[in-house]
Write a protein that holds these residues in place. Structure first.
Motif, mmCIF file in Angstrom:
data_model
loop_
_atom_site.group_PDB
_atom_site.id
_atom_site.type_symbol
_atom_site.label_atom_id
_atom_site.label_comp_id
_atom_site.label_asym_id
_atom_site.label_seq_id
_atom_site.Cartn_x
_atom_site.Cartn_y
_atom_site.Cartn_z
ATOM 1 N N LEU A 4 64.617 31.138 14.202
ATOM 2 C CA LEU A 4 63.759 32.013 14.980
ATOM 3 C C LEU A 4 63.713 31.532 16.424
ATOM 4 N N GLU A 5 63.013 32.248 17.261
ATOM 5 C CA GLU A 5 62.932 31.865 18.665
ATOM 6 C C GLU A 5 62.192 30.540 18.846
ATOM 7 N N ASN A 6 61.078 30.385 18.139
ATOM 8 C CA ASN A 6 60.247 29.190 18.314
ATOM 9 C C ASN A 6 60.323 28.200 17.169
ATOM 10 N N TYR A 7 60.772 28.625 16.008
ATOM 11 C CA TYR A 7 60.755 27.778 14.814
ATOM 12 C C TYR A 7 62.033 28.013 14.003
ATOM 13 N N ASP A 8 62.292 27.086 13.101
ATOM 14 C CA ASP A 8 63.330 27.261 12.091
ATOM 15 C C ASP A 8 62.689 27.143 10.722
ATOM 16 N N LEU A 9 63.049 28.046 9.833
ATOM 17 C CA LEU A 9 62.597 28.011 8.440
ATOM 18 C C LEU A 9 63.789 27.714 7.545
ATOM 19 N N HIS A 10 63.587 26.826 6.596
ATOM 20 C CA HIS A 10 64.622 26.538 5.604
ATOM 21 C C HIS A 10 64.056 26.816 4.215
ATOM 22 N N PHE A 11 64.807 27.561 3.434
ATOM 23 C CA PHE A 11 64.446 27.757 2.024
ATOM 24 C C PHE A 11 65.620 27.276 1.188
ATOM 25 N N PHE A 12 65.347 26.332 0.286
ATOM 26 C CA PHE A 12 66.435 25.628 -0.386
ATOM 27 C C PHE A 12 66.166 25.462 -1.871
ATOM 28 N N ASN A 13 67.240 25.575 -2.670
ATOM 29 C CA ASN A 13 67.201 25.125 -4.060
ATOM 30 C C ASN A 13 68.588 24.650 -4.463
ATOM 31 N N THR A 14 68.650 23.875 -5.514
ATOM 32 C CA THR A 14 69.904 23.302 -6.000
ATOM 33 C C THR A 14 70.476 24.180 -7.105
ATOM 34 N N PRO A 15 71.667 24.748 -6.915
ATOM 35 C CA PRO A 15 72.228 25.626 -7.949
ATOM 36 C C PRO A 15 72.422 24.936 -9.294
ATOM 37 N N GLU A 16 72.949 23.707 -9.278
ATOM 38 C CA GLU A 16 73.192 22.989 -10.529
ATOM 39 C C GLU A 16 72.849 21.519 -10.358
ATOM 40 N N LEU A 17 72.432 20.906 -11.450
ATOM 41 C CA LEU A 17 72.122 19.481 -11.450
ATOM 42 C C LEU A 17 73.137 18.741 -12.311
ATOM 43 N N LYS A 18 73.381 17.497 -11.953
ATOM 44 C CA LYS A 18 74.316 16.663 -12.699
ATOM 45 C C LYS A 18 73.623 15.811 -13.753
ATOM 46 N N SER A 19 72.339 15.557 -13.579
ATOM 47 C CA SER A 19 71.616 14.638 -14.447
ATOM 48 C C SER A 19 70.990 15.371 -15.634
ATOM 49 N N SER A 20 70.411 14.598 -16.533
ATOM 50 C CA SER A 20 69.711 15.163 -17.686
ATOM 51 C C SER A 20 68.349 14.493 -17.811
ATOM 52 N N GLY A 21 67.423 15.170 -18.475
ATOM 53 C CA GLY A 21 66.073 14.635 -18.636
ATOM 54 C C GLY A 21 65.205 15.001 -17.447
ATOM 55 N N SER A 22 63.919 15.215 -17.681
ATOM 56 C CA SER A 22 63.046 15.713 -16.616
ATOM 57 C C SER A 22 62.837 14.692 -15.500
ATOM 58 N N PHE A 23 62.811 13.397 -15.816
ATOM 59 C CA PHE A 23 62.648 12.382 -14.773
ATOM 60 C C PHE A 23 63.848 12.390 -13.837
ATOM 61 N N ASP A 24 65.041 12.282 -14.392
ATOM 62 C CA ASP A 24 66.245 12.204 -13.564
ATOM 63 C C ASP A 24 66.506 13.514 -12.821
ATOM 64 N N GLN A 25 66.220 14.637 -13.444
ATOM 65 C CA GLN A 25 66.442 15.916 -12.771
ATOM 66 C C GLN A 25 65.465 16.117 -11.615
ATOM 67 N N MET A 26 64.219 15.681 -11.789
ATOM 68 C CA MET A 26 63.268 15.772 -10.687
ATOM 69 C C MET A 26 63.692 14.874 -9.536
ATOM 70 N N HIS A 27 64.149 13.680 -9.853
ATOM 71 C CA HIS A 27 64.639 12.757 -8.832
ATOM 72 C C HIS A 27 65.819 13.379 -8.084
ATOM 73 N N GLU A 28 66.745 13.967 -8.812
ATOM 74 C CA GLU A 28 67.909 14.576 -8.188
ATOM 75 C C GLU A 28 67.510 15.738 -7.283
ATOM 76 N N GLU A 29 66.542 16.524 -7.711
ATOM 77 C CA GLU A 29 66.071 17.630 -6.881
ATOM 78 C C GLU A 29 65.574 17.121 -5.522
ATOM 79 N N PHE A 30 64.806 16.038 -5.519
ATOM 80 C CA PHE A 30 64.283 15.524 -4.256
ATOM 81 C C PHE A 30 65.372 14.884 -3.403
ATOM 82 N N VAL A 31 66.327 14.246 -4.032
ATOM 83 C CA VAL A 31 67.463 13.719 -3.274
ATOM 84 C C VAL A 31 68.187 14.866 -2.573
#
Length: 362
Positions: A109-136
């Motif tokens: 935008l003129e004054n700001y930038d907006l980013h909307f992001f998600n990861t199409p696929e994850l390499k890890s398994s299990g909710s702990f590792d997948q959450m960690h991967e999402e934040f990475v």
């Protein structure tokens, strides 16, 4: 109930919010095509930042949904959360006009930038590792433009398959990751909803959508607490902000996290009584908004999550008695992170409360 809500101050960028639920038809394709047609007719000169479909059976419906909504593939989100009224698909979307957008979710935008992001696929398994991967992944996405979790990430939506069994892993991973980045109870967290939601692939236990802002001043970000009504989230071991207000030169955005029937000590109120729980949720949301010049009537869209679709009529009656008919609403089945909570509501509010010291949202 409004399905299309437009906000404008006469300055900055007009915004539009859409919330639609299909009418039950003979099959999913028919419902989805009818919803698509209705949605496209509403667009006018707006384009979606995100377009989220809540599906009754995401694993079997995803391919058809993508084909029907293929013209919006760049911003399409699919999540398994059945509409509570027995339909097969519901939709929520946020739009801007007069935009410049590239293909990877970055709005310049003129004054700001907006980013909307998600990861199409994850390499890890299990909710702990997948959450960690999402934040990475989101951290790397932000870093590509000089951003950080602390300064630029302001809203996340986290969907967890079988939340009763897998939520603990994602909570632990998020808490530990935040600590390594200086996000603690003494600094700040990020507004978020963590809710039952299925991904297309059955082994994906966690999926996250992230909204970030760039080129703003730190003072534009305000966190919402309402401590007379709600406890800090770290009281019961989780790490998110109840809500975040972003103040611009011509308006304010309020991102209200998933809010439940809770008191200032962190205890569940009205166990087993879905009507009173819904009333308390709305009281809590009102308290959060009013802390920073907002009102329930400023809500442009809300998503109402319920543990049991059989409670739909009760919840709908309470919500519609308290919320403006101009607020877009969708009702879906999405069990909350603590089994005692029968209902949770999140929302986005916009109003003309502003600070002329800051740049307009343009």
């Amino acid at each position: 109930m409004s399905e299309r809500t437009v906000f404008t101050t006469g300055r900055g960028i007009p915004e539009m919010f859409c919330t639609l639920t299909s009418v039950p038809e003979a099959g999913f394709a028919a419902e989805c095509e009818a919803l698509y047609k209705k949605y496209v007719e509403m667009l006018a000169d707006f384009s979606p930042v995100w377009l989220r479909l809540h599906l009754s059976d995401v694993t079997t419906q995803a391919e058809t949904a993508r084909k029907i909504f293929q013209s919006f593939a760049h911003c399409l989100i699919l999540v398994g959360q059945p509409p509570a009224n027995g339909a097969r698909v519901a939709l929520d979307a946020w739009h801007l006009s007069r935009k410049v957008m590239n293909a990877n979710g970055k709005w310049h935008l003129e004054n700001y930038d907006l980013h909307f992001f998600n990861t199409p696929e994850l390499k890890s398994s299990g909710s702990f590792d997948q959450m960690h991967e999402e934040f990475v992944n989101v951290e790397n996405f932000l870093a590509a433009d000089g951003g950080t979790l602390e300064n630029n990430l302001h809203r996340t939506w986290i969907y967890c398959r079988d939340v009763d069994n897998n939520y603990a892993g994602l909570v632990k991973a998020r808490r530990e990751y935040f600590e390594t980045r200086g996000l603690t109870a003494k600094t700040h967290y990020i507004a978020s909803t963590g809710i039952e939601g299925q991904s297309e692939k059955v082994d994906r236990l966690v999926r996250m959508d992230s909204l970030a802002l760039f080129r703003h001043e730190r003072a534009q970000i305000q966190y919402l607490y309402a401590l007379e009504n709600l406890s800090p989230t770290h009281f019961y071991g989780v790490t998110f902000e109840r809500g975040t207000r972003i103040v611009y030169g011509d308006r304010s955005h309020y991102y209200i996290s998933g809010t439940a029937s809770i008191d200032k000590m962190g205890d569940i109120l009205y166990i087993g009584d879905v009507e009173k729980q819904t009333e308390r949720v709305l009281v809590n949301m009102e308290a959060l908004l009013s802390e920073r010049e907002g009102k329930l009537s400023d809500l442009k869209q809300v998503i109402i999550y319920m543990r049991d679709s059989a409670d739909y009529n009760i919840i709908k009656r309470v919500v519609e008695s308290r919320m403006s008919p101009e607020t877009g609403k969708i009702f879906v089945r999405g069990p909350v992170c603590r089994p005692g909570w029968l209902v949770e509501i999140e929302g986005i509010a916009v109003n003309a409360s502003c600070n002329p010291e800051y740049k307009d949202f343009i």
